[in-house]
Every structure is written in C-alpha cells, then in structure tokens.
Design a protein around this motif. Structure first.
Motif, PDB file in Angstrom:
ATOM      1  N   THR A 221       2.215 -51.738  -6.206  1.00 55.96           N
ATOM      2  CA  THR A 221       3.371 -52.614  -6.026  1.00 55.96           C
ATOM      3  C   THR A 221       3.754 -53.239  -7.364  1.00 55.96           C
ATOM      4  O   THR A 221       2.983 -53.222  -8.326  1.00 55.96           O
ATOM      5  CB  THR A 221       3.064 -53.737  -5.019  1.00 55.96           C
ATOM      6  OG1 THR A 221       1.927 -54.469  -5.484  1.00 55.96           O
ATOM      7  CG2 THR A 221       2.766 -53.164  -3.643  1.00 55.96           C
ATOM      8  N   LYS A 222       4.944 -53.817  -7.426  1.00 53.59           N
ATOM      9  CA  LYS A 222       5.400 -54.503  -8.629  1.00 53.59           C
ATOM     10  C   LYS A 222       4.512 -55.704  -8.908  1.00 53.59           C
ATOM     11  O   LYS A 222       4.188 -56.472  -8.007  1.00 53.59           O
ATOM     12  CB  LYS A 222       6.847 -54.952  -8.428  1.00 53.59           C
ATOM     13  CG  LYS A 222       7.394 -55.818  -9.551  1.00 53.59           C
ATOM     14  CD  LYS A 222       8.794 -56.299  -9.212  1.00 53.59           C
ATOM     15  CE  LYS A 222       9.312 -57.259 -10.254  1.00 53.59           C
ATOM     16  NZ  LYS A 222      10.672 -57.753  -9.920  1.00 53.59           N
ATOM     17  N   CYS A 223       4.125 -55.861 -10.164  1.00 50.66           N
ATOM     18  CA  CYS A 223       3.332 -57.029 -10.562  1.00 50.66           C
ATOM     19  C   CYS A 223       4.136 -57.838 -11.575  1.00 50.66           C
ATOM     20  O   CYS A 223       4.407 -57.359 -12.686  1.00 50.66           O
ATOM     21  CB  CYS A 223       1.998 -56.604 -11.169  1.00 50.66           C
ATOM     22  SG  CYS A 223       0.945 -58.007 -11.604  1.00 50.66           S
ATOM     23  N   ASP A 224       4.560 -59.068 -11.199  1.00 49.58           N
ATOM     24  CA  ASP A 224       5.319 -59.924 -12.124  1.00 49.58           C
ATOM     25  C   ASP A 224       4.462 -61.054 -12.690  1.00 49.58           C
ATOM     26  O   ASP A 224       4.956 -61.920 -13.418  1.00 49.58           O
ATOM     27  CB  ASP A 224       6.571 -60.491 -11.444  1.00 49.58           C
ATOM     28  CG  ASP A 224       6.232 -61.295 -10.184  1.00 49.58           C
ATOM     29  OD1 ASP A 224       5.059 -61.701 -10.029  1.00 49.58           O
ATOM     30  OD2 ASP A 224       7.142 -61.505  -9.371  1.00 49.58           O
ATOM     31  N   PHE A 225       3.161 -61.061 -12.332  1.00 51.19           N
ATOM     32  CA  PHE A 225       2.194 -62.024 -12.876  1.00 51.19           C
ATOM     33  C   PHE A 225       2.508 -63.468 -12.527  1.00 51.19           C
ATOM     34  O   PHE A 225       1.962 -64.394 -13.132  1.00 51.19           O
ATOM     35  CB  PHE A 225       2.053 -61.869 -14.401  1.00 51.19           C
ATOM     36  CG  PHE A 225       1.679 -60.490 -14.826  1.00 51.19           C
ATOM     37  CD1 PHE A 225       0.410 -59.997 -14.578  1.00 51.19           C
ATOM     38  CD2 PHE A 225       2.603 -59.661 -15.459  1.00 51.19           C
ATOM     39  CE1 PHE A 225       0.055 -58.712 -14.943  1.00 51.19           C
ATOM     40  CE2 PHE A 225       2.266 -58.377 -15.819  1.00 51.19           C
ATOM     41  CZ  PHE A 225       0.990 -57.892 -15.568  1.00 51.19           C
ATOM     42  N   GLU A 226       3.393 -63.705 -11.546  1.00 58.17           N
ATOM     43  CA  GLU A 226       3.729 -65.076 -11.174  1.00 58.17           C
ATOM     44  C   GLU A 226       2.589 -65.755 -10.409  1.00 58.17           C
ATOM     45  O   GLU A 226       2.430 -66.970 -10.495  1.00 58.17           O
ATOM     46  CB  GLU A 226       5.012 -65.100 -10.338  1.00 58.17           C
ATOM     47  CG  GLU A 226       6.246 -64.574 -11.062  1.00 58.17           C
ATOM     48  CD  GLU A 226       6.494 -65.303 -12.367  1.00 58.17           C
ATOM     49  OE1 GLU A 226       6.286 -66.530 -12.421  1.00 58.17           O
ATOM     50  OE2 GLU A 226       6.888 -64.639 -13.350  1.00 58.17           O
ATOM     51  N   ARG A 227       1.810 -64.985  -9.672  1.00 55.09           N
ATOM     52  CA  ARG A 227       0.724 -65.586  -8.890  1.00 55.09           C
ATOM     53  C   ARG A 227      -0.645 -65.299  -9.501  1.00 55.09           C
ATOM     54  O   ARG A 227      -1.526 -66.143  -9.498  1.00 55.09           O
ATOM     55  CB  ARG A 227       0.760 -65.055  -7.446  1.00 55.09           C
ATOM     56  CG  ARG A 227       2.059 -65.390  -6.718  1.00 55.09           C
ATOM     57  CD  ARG A 227       2.030 -64.902  -5.293  1.00 55.09           C
ATOM     58  NE  ARG A 227       0.975 -65.551  -4.524  1.00 55.09           N
ATOM     59  CZ  ARG A 227       0.756 -65.323  -3.232  1.00 55.09           C
ATOM     60  NH1 ARG A 227       1.510 -64.458  -2.564  1.00 55.09           N
ATOM     61  NH2 ARG A 227      -0.214 -65.961  -2.612  1.00 55.09           N
ATOM     62  N   ASP A 228      -0.841 -64.092 -10.016  1.00 54.76           N
ATOM     63  CA  ASP A 228      -2.123 -63.717 -10.612  1.00 54.76           C
ATOM     64  C   ASP A 228      -1.908 -62.455 -11.434  1.00 54.76           C
ATOM     65  O   ASP A 228      -0.771 -62.071 -11.716  1.00 54.76           O
ATOM     66  CB  ASP A 228      -3.201 -63.508  -9.525  1.00 54.76           C
ATOM     67  CG  ASP A 228      -2.767 -62.517  -8.452  1.00 54.76           C
ATOM     68  OD1 ASP A 228      -1.974 -61.594  -8.776  1.00 54.76           O
ATOM     69  OD2 ASP A 228      -3.188 -62.662  -7.291  1.00 54.76           O
ATOM     70  N   GLN A 229      -3.004 -61.784 -11.818  1.00 51.93           N
ATOM     71  CA  GLN A 229      -2.909 -60.578 -12.641  1.00 51.93           C
ATOM     72  C   GLN A 229      -2.913 -59.308 -11.803  1.00 51.93           C
ATOM     73  O   GLN A 229      -3.046 -58.214 -12.362  1.00 51.93           O
ATOM     74  CB  GLN A 229      -4.039 -60.554 -13.675  1.00 51.93           C
ATOM     75  CG  GLN A 229      -3.860 -61.601 -14.751  1.00 51.93           C
ATOM     76  CD  GLN A 229      -4.854 -61.448 -15.893  1.00 51.93           C
ATOM     77  OE1 GLN A 229      -4.962 -62.316 -16.724  1.00 51.93           O
ATOM     78  NE2 GLN A 229      -5.594 -60.338 -15.933  1.00 51.93           N
ATOM     79  N   CYS A 230      -2.762 -59.441 -10.484  1.00 55.99           N
ATOM     80  CA  CYS A 230      -2.599 -58.284  -9.585  1.00 55.99           C
ATOM     81  C   CYS A 230      -3.736 -57.272  -9.709  1.00 55.99           C
ATOM     82  O   CYS A 230      -3.545 -56.071  -9.515  1.00 55.99           O
ATOM     83  CB  CYS A 230      -1.282 -57.569  -9.854  1.00 55.99           C
ATOM     84  SG  CYS A 230       0.152 -58.635  -9.977  1.00 55.99           S
ATOM     85  N   GLY A 231      -4.909 -57.740 -10.087  1.00 57.14           N
ATOM     86  CA  GLY A 231      -6.044 -56.832 -10.198  1.00 57.14           C
ATOM     87  C   GLY A 231      -6.241 -56.228 -11.571  1.00 57.14           C
ATOM     88  O   GLY A 231      -7.226 -55.522 -11.801  1.00 57.14           O
ATOM     89  N   TRP A 232      -5.322 -56.477 -12.503  1.00 57.88           N
ATOM     90  CA  TRP A 232      -5.518 -56.002 -13.868  1.00 57.88           C
ATOM     91  C   TRP A 232      -6.559 -56.896 -14.544  1.00 57.88           C
ATOM     92  O   TRP A 232      -6.469 -58.117 -14.518  1.00 57.88           O
ATOM     93  CB  TRP A 232      -4.202 -56.059 -14.647  1.00 57.88           C
ATOM     94  CG  TRP A 232      -3.189 -55.062 -14.167  1.00 57.88           C
ATOM     95  CD1 TRP A 232      -2.410 -55.147 -13.058  1.00 57.88           C
ATOM     96  CD2 TRP A 232      -2.858 -53.826 -14.787  1.00 57.88           C
ATOM     97  NE1 TRP A 232      -1.609 -54.050 -12.928  1.00 57.88           N
ATOM     98  CE2 TRP A 232      -1.863 -53.200 -13.999  1.00 57.88           C
ATOM     99  CE3 TRP A 232      -3.296 -53.164 -15.947  1.00 57.88           C
ATOM    100  CZ2 TRP A 232      -1.304 -51.976 -14.317  1.00 57.88           C
ATOM    101  CZ3 TRP A 232      -2.733 -51.936 -16.270  1.00 57.88           C
ATOM    102  CH2 TRP A 232      -1.751 -51.354 -15.456  1.00 57.88           C
TER     103      TRP A 232
END
Length: 287
Positions: A221-232
């Motif tokens: 999914t798109k990751c905009d880093f607004e909440r967290d690093q999305c698993g990166w």
C-alpha cells in the motif's frame, strides 16, 4: 473408432539374447498403503515348457525391495490369459516392479504379456501436496493466485484457510466472488484489498490422511509516513553510513530539504523520511 483387435493394448516382451537378460517395468509412486493392500494382474506366458523365463514382482519402498510374487515359464499359459495376484501389504511411497529374467543362454523366442493391473482399495495413496503455495507481495487492487496442486487416491479434498479461519472447501466463492477457488485448487483473488494480507494455508485431505502447506500474502500500500514507517526499517549497525528517520517541516541542515510536505502540501505539518549521518549507520529496506 477402432475394432477390439486394434484397441485392446497390453504390455509385452518377447525376445532375448543372453543369459540373465531382463525386462523391467515399474509403476508410478503410489504413496502409502494399508495392511490389506494387494494387486491383481492378467499374465500370458507362451514359450518353452522348461522354466527359462522368470517373472518376479517387487515392492520398492524406502530404498528397499521386497519380492511378492514369482512366476516361471513352467507355468506356461499358452495362448490364454491367467489372472494372478500378489500381496503388497503396508508400504510408504512405494512402487511395484515387474522383472522378467531370461534363464537361457542364446537367442530364444517367447511371448510374455501383462494386462489389467489393479490395486485393491487399501492400496490408496494418502493425500499429499505436489506444488505448494509460495509467499507473494502484490499492490492493493491487483490479481493474485496461490497454487496448491495435490495427489492422492481417493482424490484429496482441498480446504483453504486465512489466518486460521476457514475460507471454504471445493470450488467455493467468497466476498461476492472477489475470492474464489479454481478447479485446480488454486486460491484466486480477483482484486486484493488490505484485509487480505496474512498467512494462507492449503489443507489437502482424504480418508488416509492430510497434508498442509502455507504462504504469506503481503499487500503493498501507499506509505506517506504520516503515522509510522509502514514497516520500513534500518539495517543492522555498521552496514552503511546514514540513518533514515521520519522528519517534519524543515530538515536539520539549513537551506536543504523539501519546502513543503509532499502529502499534505504544508510547510509546518506532514511527515517524510530523511537521512542523517550516524556512527551506527543504517539504510532502508522492507522488513
């Protein structure tokens, strides 16, 4: 169409040259058999009355071979077929081998044929999975397919599970037809959604047993880093020369970095991923 003479096939061998010559034919691998497993077959043996042809049956299992039947040309059937049988018994991942051995030195003509080899029901093969599903990652909205090819006799029934919950058995359809099982037991997603992510398990079972195989589905999914690093995540220390970290508004160094957050278009809110030097240096990659 063909007449009986053209269509009625069998296995045969009828010439040899040297003492000890052999003709060998082996069955497919047959899985696991029960105590009462046996086979029947029709045999026709036409040649000299003396016992110079031997037909022996073996059960091959776990690198060992067991003789289960022996017939010689002294049991000459002439032009007629005889039905014979042999006990297989308990065996795992076994094969049955017919071995014809010539006990006469020099050219000889004979006729040996076998036909209608049949295994009793207790020779059925336990369910197994010949091609397992594999882990995959796919963007949300894309089509995805998990393969699960099975073997067994009786033919195995396949059931799919997601995170331990049963999705369905047989040619089922779920979520309004978005997820369904094909005739080859594959699990098909016409269009993936975020909720599809997780572990999928294929269970193949018949009256003799069952086998399972699992794989993970990752939805990109798109990751905009607004909440967290999305698993990166950053790799282990000393692997490189910089850390990646979430940043907001201006970067620490004067006159560098983005003027506004790309997601929200603001200069004072929003988050992105930036890098900074560190002795415990890291970089980015998917977890």
């Amino acid at each position: 169409m063909c007449d009986v003479k053209q269509c009625d096939y069998y296995l045969t061998t009828e010439w040899h040259q040297n003492l000890g010559d052999q003709a060998i034919v082996v069955s497919p691998k047959l899985g696991t058999s029960g105590k009462s497993c046996y086979l029947t077959y029709d045999i026709q043996l036409d040649g000299p009355k003396t016992p110079n042809i031997t037909v022996e049956l073996f059960v091959n299992s776990s690198a060992s071979a067991k003789s289960i039947s022996r017939i010689s040309s002294g049991d000459n059937t002439g032009a007629f077929w005889n039905t014979s049988s042999a006990v297989v018994g308990e065996a795992k991942d076994f094969q049955v081998t017919f071995v014809a051995t010539m006990n006469l030195d020099g050219w000889a003509h004979y006729h040996l044929a076998i036909d209608n080899i049949m295994f009793a029901p207790d020779c059925a093969a336990v369910a197994s999975i010949s091609k397992s599903p594999v882990d995959m990652a796919t963007p949300a909205g894309a089509k995805a397919v998990f393969t699960c090819e099975t073997k067994g006799d009786p033919i195995p029934t396949v059931t799919w599970y997601h995170l331990g919950d049963e999705l369905g058995t047989g040619n089922f359809s779920a979520d309004g037809g978005r997820i369904w099982m094909d005739r080859d037991n594959s699990l098909v997603f016409n269009s993936t959604v975020v909720a599809d992510a997780g572990k999928y398990t294929c269970n193949a079972s018949n009256s003799l047993g069952s086998k399972t195989a699992s794989a993970q589905l990752v939805i990109l999914t798109k990751c905009d880093f607004e909440r967290d690093q999305c698993g990166w995540t950053n790799v282990a220390n000393t692997a490189d020369d910089f850390d990646w970290e979430r940043a907001q508004a201006e970067t620490l160094s004067y006159g560098t970095g983005p003027i506004v957050d790309h997601t929200l278009g603001s200069s004072d809110v929003g988050t992105c991923l930036s890098k900074r030097p560190t002795l415990a240096s890291l970089t980015t990659r998917p977890s």
